[in-house]
Structures are given as C-alpha cells and as structure tokens.
Design a protein around this motif. Structure first.
Motif, PDB file in Angstrom:
ATOM      1  N   GLY A  80       0.760  -1.221   0.000  1.00  0.00           N
ATOM      2  CA  GLY A  80       0.000   0.000   0.000  1.00  0.00           C
ATOM      3  C   GLY A  80       0.796   1.279   0.000  1.00  0.00           C
ATOM      4  N   TYR A  81       0.114   2.330   0.426  1.00  0.00           N
ATOM      5  CA  TYR A  81       0.655   3.681   0.338  1.00  0.00           C
ATOM      6  C   TYR A  81       1.552   3.965   1.537  1.00  0.00           C
ATOM      7  CZ  TYR A  81       0.810   8.749   0.204  1.00  0.00           C
ATOM      8  OH  TYR A  81       1.232  10.039   0.187  1.00  0.00           O
ATOM      9  N   SER A  82       2.667   4.649   1.294  1.00  0.00           N
ATOM     10  CA  SER A  82       3.567   5.050   2.365  1.00  0.00           C
ATOM     11  C   SER A  82       3.933   6.506   2.180  1.00  0.00           C
ATOM     12  CB  SER A  82       4.837   4.198   2.372  1.00  0.00           C
ATOM     13  OG  SER A  82       5.762   4.683   3.337  1.00  0.00           O
ATOM     14  N   LYS A  83       4.104   7.221   3.287  1.00  0.00           N
ATOM     15  CA  LYS A  83       4.502   8.620   3.222  1.00  0.00           C
ATOM     16  C   LYS A  83       6.001   8.775   3.001  1.00  0.00           C
ATOM     17  CE  LYS A  83       0.789  10.294   6.248  1.00  0.00           C
ATOM     18  NZ  LYS A  83       0.487  10.985   7.518  1.00  0.00           N
ATOM     19  N   TYR A  84       6.749   7.683   3.015  1.00  0.00           N
ATOM     20  CA  TYR A  84       8.193   7.744   2.900  1.00  0.00           C
ATOM     21  C   TYR A  84       8.672   6.902   1.714  1.00  0.00           C
ATOM     22  CZ  TYR A  84       8.004   9.523   7.689  1.00  0.00           C
ATOM     23  OH  TYR A  84       7.723  10.256   8.803  1.00  0.00           O
ATOM     24  N   ALA A  85       9.741   7.371   1.092  1.00  0.00           N
ATOM     25  CA  ALA A  85      10.412   6.564   0.073  1.00  0.00           C
ATOM     26  C   ALA A  85      11.276   5.510   0.767  1.00  0.00           C
ATOM     27  CB  ALA A  85      11.258   7.458  -0.827  1.00  0.00           C
ATOM     28  N   ASP A  86      11.803   4.595  -0.014  1.00  0.00           N
ATOM     29  CA  ASP A  86      12.572   3.479   0.542  1.00  0.00           C
ATOM     30  C   ASP A  86      13.940   3.962   1.016  1.00  0.00           C
ATOM     31  OD1 ASP A  86      13.519   1.008   1.238  1.00  0.00           O
ATOM     32  OD2 ASP A  86      12.767   0.020  -0.559  1.00  0.00           O
ATOM     33  N   ALA A  87      14.316   3.625   2.255  1.00  0.00           N
ATOM     34  CA  ALA A  87      15.590   4.057   2.846  1.00  0.00           C
ATOM     35  C   ALA A  87      16.586   2.918   2.961  1.00  0.00           C
ATOM     36  CB  ALA A  87      15.345   4.677   4.223  1.00  0.00           C
ATOM     37  N   GLU A  88      16.369   1.807   2.244  1.00  0.00           N
ATOM     38  CA  GLU A  88      17.268   0.664   2.373  1.00  0.00           C
ATOM     39  C   GLU A  88      18.671   0.988   1.872  1.00  0.00           C
ATOM     40  OE1 GLU A  88      15.879  -2.949   0.731  1.00  0.00           O
ATOM     41  OE2 GLU A  88      14.412  -3.298   2.315  1.00  0.00           O
ATOM     42  N   ALA A  89      18.785   1.821   0.836  1.00  0.00           N
ATOM     43  CA  ALA A  89      20.110   2.155   0.309  1.00  0.00           C
ATOM     44  C   ALA A  89      20.962   2.817   1.387  1.00  0.00           C
ATOM     45  CB  ALA A  89      19.973   3.070  -0.914  1.00  0.00           C
ATOM     46  N   LEU A  90      20.393   3.750   2.134  1.00  0.00           N
ATOM     47  CA  LEU A  90      21.131   4.412   3.214  1.00  0.00           C
ATOM     48  C   LEU A  90      21.484   3.425   4.319  1.00  0.00           C
ATOM     49  CD1 LEU A  90      22.209   6.985   4.538  1.00  0.00           C
ATOM     50  CD2 LEU A  90      19.928   7.386   5.467  1.00  0.00           C
ATOM     51  N   ALA A  91      20.557   2.544   4.662  1.00  0.00           N
ATOM     52  CA  ALA A  91      20.822   1.581   5.735  1.00  0.00           C
ATOM     53  C   ALA A  91      21.950   0.631   5.354  1.00  0.00           C
ATOM     54  CB  ALA A  91      19.547   0.801   6.049  1.00  0.00           C
ATOM     55  N   PHE A  92      21.951   0.141   4.118  1.00  0.00           N
ATOM     56  CA  PHE A  92      23.025  -0.757   3.680  1.00  0.00           C
ATOM     57  C   PHE A  92      24.360  -0.017   3.608  1.00  0.00           C
ATOM     58  CE2 PHE A  92      19.513  -3.310   1.578  1.00  0.00           C
ATOM     59  CZ  PHE A  92      19.595  -4.347   2.490  1.00  0.00           C
ATOM     60  N   ALA A  93      24.335   1.236   3.136  1.00  0.00           N
ATOM     61  CA  ALA A  93      25.573   2.014   3.081  1.00  0.00           C
ATOM     62  C   ALA A  93      26.138   2.240   4.478  1.00  0.00           C
ATOM     63  CB  ALA A  93      25.309   3.354   2.392  1.00  0.00           C
ATOM     64  N   CYS A  94      25.261   2.455   5.452  1.00  0.00           N
ATOM     65  CA  CYS A  94      25.734   2.628   6.831  1.00  0.00           C
ATOM     66  C   CYS A  94      26.383   1.352   7.358  1.00  0.00           C
ATOM     67  CB  CYS A  94      24.572   3.040   7.718  1.00  0.00           C
ATOM     68  SG  CYS A  94      23.996   4.720   7.416  1.00  0.00           S
ATOM     69  N   SER A  95      25.899   0.210   6.921  1.00  0.00           N
ATOM     70  CA  SER A  95      26.545  -1.049   7.305  1.00  0.00           C
ATOM     71  C   SER A  95      27.954  -1.121   6.734  1.00  0.00           C
ATOM     72  CB  SER A  95      25.716  -2.230   6.793  1.00  0.00           C
ATOM     73  OG  SER A  95      24.455  -2.283   7.412  1.00  0.00           O
ATOM     74  N   VAL A  96      28.118  -0.664   5.492  1.00  0.00           N
ATOM     75  CA  VAL A  96      29.454  -0.642   4.886  1.00  0.00           C
ATOM     76  C   VAL A  96      30.379   0.274   5.676  1.00  0.00           C
ATOM     77  CG1 VAL A  96      30.748  -0.116   2.794  1.00  0.00           C
ATOM     78  CG2 VAL A  96      28.475  -1.090   2.610  1.00  0.00           C
ATOM     79  N   PHE A 127       9.903   0.119   8.475  1.00  0.00           N
ATOM     80  CA  PHE A 127       8.693  -0.282   9.198  1.00  0.00           C
ATOM     81  C   PHE A 127       7.477   0.487   8.694  1.00  0.00           C
ATOM     82  CE2 PHE A 127       5.701  -0.005  12.746  1.00  0.00           C
ATOM     83  CZ  PHE A 127       5.568  -1.344  13.080  1.00  0.00           C
ATOM     84  N   ALA A 128       7.669   1.791   8.413  1.00  0.00           N
ATOM     85  CA  ALA A 128       6.564   2.600   7.897  1.00  0.00           C
ATOM     86  C   ALA A 128       6.113   2.122   6.524  1.00  0.00           C
ATOM     87  CB  ALA A 128       6.974   4.069   7.829  1.00  0.00           C
ATOM     88  N   ARG A 129       6.988   1.445   5.796  1.00  0.00           N
ATOM     89  CA  ARG A 129       6.654   0.956   4.461  1.00  0.00           C
ATOM     90  C   ARG A 129       6.166  -0.491   4.496  1.00  0.00           C
ATOM     91  NH1 ARG A 129       8.288   3.509   0.026  1.00  0.00           N
ATOM     92  NH2 ARG A 129       8.729   1.566  -1.076  1.00  0.00           N
ATOM     93  N   GLY A 130       5.958  -1.042   5.675  1.00  0.00           N
ATOM     94  CA  GLY A 130       5.412  -2.384   5.781  1.00  0.00           C
ATOM     95  C   GLY A 130       6.442  -3.493   5.724  1.00  0.00           C
ATOM     96  N   LYS A 131       7.736  -3.158   5.805  1.00  0.00           N
ATOM     97  CA  LYS A 131       8.796  -4.170   5.764  1.00  0.00           C
ATOM     98  C   LYS A 131       9.187  -4.524   7.200  1.00  0.00           C
ATOM     99  CE  LYS A 131      10.680  -2.815   1.277  1.00  0.00           C
ATOM    100  NZ  LYS A 131      11.897  -2.485   0.517  1.00  0.00           N
ATOM    101  N   THR A 132       8.424  -5.389   7.796  1.00  0.00           N
ATOM    102  CA  THR A 132       8.610  -5.685   9.219  1.00  0.00           C
ATOM    103  C   THR A 132       9.930  -6.396   9.484  1.00  0.00           C
ATOM    104  OG1 THR A 132       6.209  -5.924   9.370  1.00  0.00           O
ATOM    105  CG2 THR A 132       7.517  -6.718  11.222  1.00  0.00           C
ATOM    106  N   LEU A 133      10.263  -7.411   8.690  1.00  0.00           N
ATOM    107  CA  LEU A 133      11.494  -8.164   8.911  1.00  0.00           C
ATOM    108  C   LEU A 133      12.720  -7.286   8.687  1.00  0.00           C
ATOM    109  CD1 LEU A 133      13.036 -10.755   9.469  1.00  0.00           C
ATOM    110  CD2 LEU A 133      12.759 -11.376   7.055  1.00  0.00           C
ATOM    111  N   GLU A 134      12.733  -6.545   7.578  1.00  0.00           N
ATOM    112  CA  GLU A 134      13.878  -5.697   7.285  1.00  0.00           C
ATOM    113  C   GLU A 134      14.062  -4.631   8.355  1.00  0.00           C
ATOM    114  OE1 GLU A 134      11.526  -6.659   5.280  1.00  0.00           O
ATOM    115  OE2 GLU A 134      12.110  -6.725   3.166  1.00  0.00           O
ATOM    116  N   SER A 135      12.960  -4.039   8.813  1.00  0.00           N
ATOM    117  CA  SER A 135      13.069  -3.015   9.846  1.00  0.00           C
ATOM    118  C   SER A 135      13.592  -3.603  11.155  1.00  0.00           C
ATOM    119  CB  SER A 135      11.716  -2.348  10.075  1.00  0.00           C
ATOM    120  OG  SER A 135      10.776  -3.264  10.619  1.00  0.00           O
ATOM    121  N   SER A 136      13.162  -4.821  11.494  1.00  0.00           N
ATOM    122  CA  SER A 136      13.651  -5.467  12.721  1.00  0.00           C
ATOM    123  C   SER A 136      15.151  -5.697  12.648  1.00  0.00           C
ATOM    124  CB  SER A 136      12.913  -6.788  12.935  1.00  0.00           C
ATOM    125  OG  SER A 136      11.518  -6.590  13.038  1.00  0.00           O
TER     126      SER A 136
END
Length: 817
Positions: free
Chosen positions: A405-421, A461-470
């Motif tokens: 569904g609809y989310s007020k936020y764009a996907d932030a996975e790129a930033l999260a993975f870069a922070c891991s690097v 989590f706001a985008r419905g990705k429960t596992l990834e957010s955890s």
C-alpha cells in the motif's frame, strides 16, 4: 497556512528583537540580556521556526519554508555559542570571534541567496527579511574584526527584521481573519499560483534540498574560514555549528524521504556523518592535547560510496551528480592527511565544497517554484536513455510504492546498507587499546551504524517491511553499544563475562532473523549470516579468544555483502530493470504472501487511483476502499459475478447480509414514489453520514440495475442502504454507479482499520485496494431499522459511530417538519 506563516514570522521578529537589544547594550558593562539567557531563548525560537518550516506544506512550497529553516539552523548554532560564552567556556573575545565568525559568514551568504531568489519570486517582504538578516550577520562579522565599527549597525538591521516580520505576520493574520478578503501589500503568498506551478513538478523537485545544501555550506565554512585566515584556529567553540548542521541534516534527510527523493536523502545522510565527525575532531583536543587520527581505509570506502551515489544521481540530474564529486575529493583529501580536518588539503577542498554548495543552493531555491527552471541536465539524460533497452529510468506513480500500500516515505534501504558498509570499514581500522578515542571511529560507527541505521529501520517499518526493519534496528543497537563500549574507552583493555552474555543475546536474535530471511531472499540471508560473523568476533573479543585477523575478515565480508545490497537498492530504485537482483527466497511459502502476485495497491490521494479502481469495479473486480468509518469490500451492483465473488471471499454469514451504497439521493429519484414520504425525508436528513438505514425491499431495487445481484444484497424483506460521508467513496460511486458493500474482513473478525489489513485478511481474493492509511474511525456505522417508520418507530440493529440519541433527534426533527 496563514497561522503557520504568522508563527514563523513572529518567531523571526521575536528573535531579531532579542538580538537588537543585545547588540544595542553590548557596549555597556552589563548586558540587558545575559548571554546564557539569550542563547536559551534563541534555541527555543529556533525550534519554533523549525516546526514552522516542517509544518509548511511542501505542495505550497514558498520561500518561507527555506527562510524559516535557514534562520532556525542559524539561531540554533548561534544560541549554543552564546550559552558557551555565558558559561565562560570560550575564554577571551578572540575565542568568541573564532567561534561565531564561521557561522555568521556562512549564513550571510546563505540568506543573501534566499533574498535574491525572493526578489525573483516577487516576494519582497521575505526578500527584505532575508537581506536584512544577511546584512546584520555581515556587520556582526565586521564588528568582531574591527572594534571601530561598533555594534549599532547590527542592532539596526535586526530591528528592521523585527519590524518586517511583525508587518508580514500582521498581514497573514488579517488574511486569515477576513478569509482572504484583506491582505497587506507584499504579504500575499499567492498560494494558488504556487500550487499550480509546483503541482507539475511534484515528485521531481525536493523543496528541502536547498536547506540541505545550505547546511553543507555551514560545514565547509567552518574549515574554509581557517584556511582563508578569517579565523585563527579550529577549536571546540565551532562544534555547535557543526553539530547543529548535523542534527538539521538528519532532519532534512527524513524530510527528503517524505518528499520521495531517495538519492538526495541518502546524500544528506552521508553528509551528516561528516558533520558529526568534524565536530568530534574539534572536541577531542579538549581532553587530549594531541590531534586525533583518521582511519585511511574507511575514508577511501566513503569516497567510493559517494562516487557510486554520484553515478546514480547523474542519471536523474547530471548537475547534482557532478556536485557530489566534490565530496569524493573531500574524502580522498582526508584520507591523504592523517591530521584530517586540521590539514590544509582538506580545508582547501572545503572551500570548493562551500562554493559548489552555494551555487547548487541558488539553483534548487529557484527551481522549487519557478516556471522556467534552471536546467540541470535531466532532460538530456532522459533523452539519451530513451533509446536504451537496458538502462531505463523508473518513473510514474508507482515509483515508490511499498509492498503493502501507500507510504509517506520513500525506501531508505540504500542508506541503511551504506551505513553497514561504513560501520564495518570503521571497525576494521586498527587503534591503540590504551587510547581508543585517538582514532576517529565513534562518529562513523555510532552515527552511521547506529543513528542512521535506526532511521532506515523506522522508514522500512513505515513501508510495511517488518522483517527488514527489525534487522536494521537490531544491528543499529548493536553498533551503538559495541562502538561506544569498544572505541569509547568504556571497556578499556579488559573484557567481561557480562559483555559476552549481551553479545550472545544479540546473536540469538540475529539467528531468528537469519531464519526468517530464508523466506525473503538469498541476499538478505547472506547479509544476516555475515553479520553473525561480525557478532561472533565481538563475542570472541569479549572472551579474550579472538584469533588474529578474524575480526578484519568478518567485517570485510559483511562490508562486501552490504555494498552489494547498497548497489542493488540504488539500481532497483532508479532503473526499471535492476542490474543487481536480490534473488528469490530460499524456502517458498504458500498462502497469503507466499506468491509473487499481490493485489494492486493505489494511493487514495490521487484522482487517477480512484479512476483506476472504478475501471476494475466496472470490469467485474472487487476492491477494498476507505470510507468515513472503516475499510470495506465493494463490488459494482450491476456485476453479479463480482458481487458473488465478494460474497464468497467474505464467507458471508446469512445473518450479516451485504448492503447497498449510493452517492446521492438523485440515484433513487426515479423511484421516489415507491418510498414513504416520512422515510424519504428521513433519508434526506440523515445522509451523508455513517448511518445505514434498513428499508423495506421493493421495486425500487430494479431502478438501480441490480439484476441477479439482488439475491446477495439484504434479506428477502429488507435492504440496508447508505450514502457515506467520504468524498473519495462518493466520487468512486459517481464513476461506477451504486455499489454492494460489506466489511473488509472475514465474517466474525474485527473490522479492518488499515489498508494493509485488507490484504492481510482477504489475501489475493481482492483485486485492488485503495490505500489511505489508518481509517478515520475504529467503529462501523450505526444500522437503523426503518421498516416500521410509518408508525413513527425505528429500531437499531447496531449502534456504531453515531449514537442512538442523535438518530432519534434527526427523526424527531423530520417528524416536526
């Protein structure tokens, strides 16, 4: 909008009045406003201005947004500096000058840019406020370098700002109180014109990007002033500017995700790390006499991340991608000089960053609302890639559509993975166990691996990705705790059994996440398993059993997997065909969510989405839609096959019949003679509202074209009918015609109060869901029995959102009429 404008301009006027009083009394032996009190008041006003700037609608993005946020950041750093001076932390007047001049010089240029754009936008009052504040800052810088100038000119400029702010706020108050009939000259924000211009560029223009670039100017200005001789030294008095810029930059990062600008949000996340690291470098000599050292491999990795981001950003805006190359040069300059920010090379690159950021700020400020925009090369790249079958840019309304569904936020996975690097490469840096703080690791691990990773987890989590957010949140907590304990000197040279127990608990949680990633995709499986290797190195270190080189190998493997995930997230967000796929699940689940086919999710805020839902309903589909109460499952009443499908997917019980919804009584006008006059008047008085009226079944049903659908609606004796008090729903009914409605949940379960729950409860039995987030109410409609209304009596099958007393009051008024 008028009230928020008043709040911002009154805040600017109040702060300017305080500064005017301060500078008028600065020649006296005793200040009228003590420095500490002035600093605290400026911090309060900066928070007020930040709220105004954020609360201001980006769709009506006037110059007021940038002005409020710029002055808010200015007064935040300035206020902390006043507090330090009031507490005697800055020593003599020379230290105070070195502390405040970099910020004053930067905001002199930044506010001058805002003033220039204000004149081009024909917003004279805002341009005058920006220009006067810029002139006050310039006079402040001059007065601190030459005492013969005095501070009266600074006070006069702030007094002008105070008067202009009060005038503008008064104009907006009059505009609000007179409902737009009266506006003082220069205070009309021309919202309609702004709305039309920004509507065409919505989704491609980030109204907060200019503020992020101004914060980059502030970071570069602190180090550039030292090279140019404007300040005599770098010391802890300049930390407030750097850390204020870092805090605001994280806020701009979040707002950029709200503006659906993934690439610029990632860039602002990167630059916030540099701001916190710079502040840490200037703060370190407070407790240690020597200057800290930078981990060279980390900065090389950081430059690579900037270069990759610049490459992807060039596909959308070549000018922005070219701008990012100055940060590649900045990281390489820091890597080549062990003294880091204290060396001349990085300071020279900082001057280049300042100039480039100023130019880009001017372009972004102008392009947010201008009709004829300054070209950034976007059209040329789009035309160049139009003939390529491999590199096709992702565009369209579903660009940032989440899983559910609809989310007020764009996907932030790129930033999260870069922070891991970044966190992994920082941990691989060797350091002195006797002086763990001497090597700059904490900012990279805590800010990058901790704070920004928490941000990525929250957005996921706001985008419905429960596992990834955890996973992101768990890893962020681990980076913060271990980074502070190991590289913050909390552990020292000793390790304890308690640390080992805590790390083992983290490994247990991560084992559960690794198991769950079997059902997600193979890349996430490797990501969680390699982090398990990193956690294992922490455990072995706590137990004094760490083999030589194992921690480096573990962090290197985790960093490489994270870098692949970073590239994959960027490519999937920019290109239609991702070059680096994440792979499929190792174990395929059946049932809801197990397959690749998901029902269509469309945002209810767009008229095109409502039209698409209407097309699906006319074609015989069933959809979940929002209403004035809870979400419902609907089908077109002239499509018996769709009504039967909705009946089966709901497992509808015989005592819970489906109801009928219309958008206006005009749809029943041809059959008005078939209704009792009292019933018709009652329907007119009760609707639109969350009140369903159960009326006797009759020939009027045939006027709605129900045909074979009638057997699924109501009972043989009666039918429940309603006009919802929801513009989206009534507009949909206008497009489709009368609809058959039932609650969007299996019979016997709780009502559905979010669009995600529609898919979770009904699965792929629904063809589409119109997404509007949480429902406005958690209670269903009130169902009134009107089968015996002619006798003056009504009953209640269900008392829902509208209380019984209100329904009886409506009936009483109709009867009196």
């Amino acid at each position: 909008e008028s009230l928020h404008s008043c709040l911002g301009l009154l805040g600017i006027a109040a702060g300017s009045l305080l500064l005017a009083v301060h500078f008028y009394s600065s020649a006296r032996a005793a200040l009228l406003i003590p420095s500490t009190a002035l600093g605290l008041l400026l911090l309060i006003l900066s928070a007020l201005l930040a709220y105004t700037g954020i609360r201001r609608s980006p769709r009506n993005a006037s110059l007021l947004l940038s002005l409020c946020l710029t002055i808010s950041a200015f007064w935040c750093g300035y206020g902390v500096t006043f507090i330090l001076a009031g507490q005697g932390a800055l020593g003599d007047a020379g230290d105070l000058r070195n502390a405040v001049v970099p910020g004053l010089a930067t905001f002199t240029v930044a506010l001058l840019l805002v003033a220039v754009v204000g004149l081009l936008y024909r917003e004279p009052v805002l341009a005058l406020i920006s220009g006067a504040t810029s002139l006050a800052s310039a006079h402040d810088v001059a007065a601190r370098h030459s005492h013969t100038l005095g501070s009266s000119a600074v006070a006069c400029n702030y007094l002008i700002v105070c008067l202009l702010g009060g005038y503008f706020a008064l104009g907006r108050i009059l505009y609000f109180l007179t409902k737009g009939k009266m506006a003082l000259p220069g205070t009309d924000l021309a919202k309609k014109k702004s709305h039309e211009q920004t509507q065409t560029s919505r989704g491609s223009t980030n109204p907060f990007a200019a503020m992020g670039l101004i914060l980059n100017m502030l970071w570069a200005g602190v180090f550039g002033c030292r090279l140019l001789g404007i300040t005599n030294k770098l010391f802890m008095g300049q930390v407030p500017w750097l850390w204020a810029a870092g805090i605001y930059q994280i806020g701009i990062c979040i707002l950029s995700y709200r503006a659906m600008d993934v690439l610029m949000a990632t860039f602002f996340g990167f630059t916030s790390i540099l701001k916190f690291a710079g502040g840490y470098c200037l703060l370190y000599p407070v407790w240690q006499p020597e200057e800290p050292s930078f981990p060279t491999p980390f900065l090389v990795v950081f430059s690579i991340l900037f270069a990759v981001l610049a490459l992807f950003l060039s596909l959308r805006s070549p000018l922005d991608g070219l701008y990012l190359l100055v940060y590649v040069a900045s990281c390489l300059a820091l890597a080549c000089h062990p003294r880091g920010f204290f060396a001349g090379g990085p300071q020279g690159v900082a001057v280049a960053v300042f100039v480039a950021s100023a130019l880009m700020s001017l372009i972004h400020l102008y392009n947010v609302k201008a009709g004829a925009k300054i070209p950034t090369g976007k059209g040329a790249v789009k035309a160049l890639l139009a003939h390529s079958s491999f590199l096709k840019l992702r565009e369209g309304p579903d660009l940032h559509a989440p899983y559910l569904g609809y989310s007020k936020y764009a996907d932030a996975e790129a930033l999260a993975f870069a922070c891991s690097v970044l966190a992994a490469s920082a941990l691989a840096a060797p350091g002195d166990p006797q002086a763990p703080l001497a090597t700059i690791v904490i900012p990279w691990v805590v800010v990058a691996g901790g704070i920004l990773k928490l941000l990525g987890g929250s957005v996921a989590f706001a985008r419905g990705k429960t596992l990834e957010s955890s996973a992101f949140i768990l890893y962020a907590v681990m980076w913060v705790i271990w980074g502070l304990a190991r590289y913050g000197g909390l552990c020292g040279t000793t390790r304890s059994f308690h640390s080992a127990v805590g790390i083992a608990a983290f490994m247990l949680f991560n084992g559960f996440i690794a198991f769950c990633t079997l059902f997600l995709n193979i890349t996430w499986l490797f990501y969680s398993l390699t982090f398990m290797l990193v956690a294992l190195s922490f455990l072995l270190d706590a137990l004094h059993a760490l083999p030589t080189g194992y921690d480096t190998a573990a962090t290197l493997s985790f960093g490489l997997v994270s870098f692949y995930c970073f590239l994959s997230a960027l490519s999937s967000g920019v290109l239609e065909c991702p070059c680096l796929p994440m792979g499929g699940p190792v174990v395929q689940l059946g049932g809801v969510g197990g397959g690749t086919s998901k029902c269509l999710h469309l945002p209810a805020r767009k008229a095109s989405s409502v039209k698409r839902i209407a097309d699906i309903l006319r074609s015989g589909g069933t959809c979940g839609i929002p209403t004035d109460t809870v979400y419902v499952l609907v089908a077109a009443c002239n499509r018996p096959d769709a009504v039967e499908k909705a009946h089966r997917s709901k497992r509808q019980a015989q005592d819970r019949p489906m109801s009928l919804w219309i958008s206006s009584l005009k749809q029943l006008e041809p059959a008005k003679h078939l209704f009792a006059p009292l019933l018709w008047d009652f329907m007119e008085a009760a609707w639109p509202s969350p009140i369903s009226l159960v009326v006797p079944r009759g020939e009027w049903v045939d006027f709605l074209g129900m045909k074979d659908s009638a057997k699924y609606v109501g009972t043989p004796q009666s039918v429940a009918i309603r006009i919802p008090d929801c513009s989206v729903t009534t507009h949909l009914i206008d497009l489709v015609g009368p609809i058959v409605v039932t609650s969007a949940n299996p019979t016997g379960e709780a009502d559905t109060t979010h669009h995600n729950q529609v898919y979770a409860k009904l699965g792929d039995k629904v063809d589409a869901v119109l997404c509007d987030g949480p429902s406005p109410e958690n209670i269903a409609s009130t169902v009134v029995d009107c089968t015996k209304i002619n006798s003056g009596n009504i009953g209640f099958f269900r008392v829902g959102l509208v209380p019984k007393s209100q329904v009886l009051q409506i009936l009483e008024q109709v009867q009196k009429k």
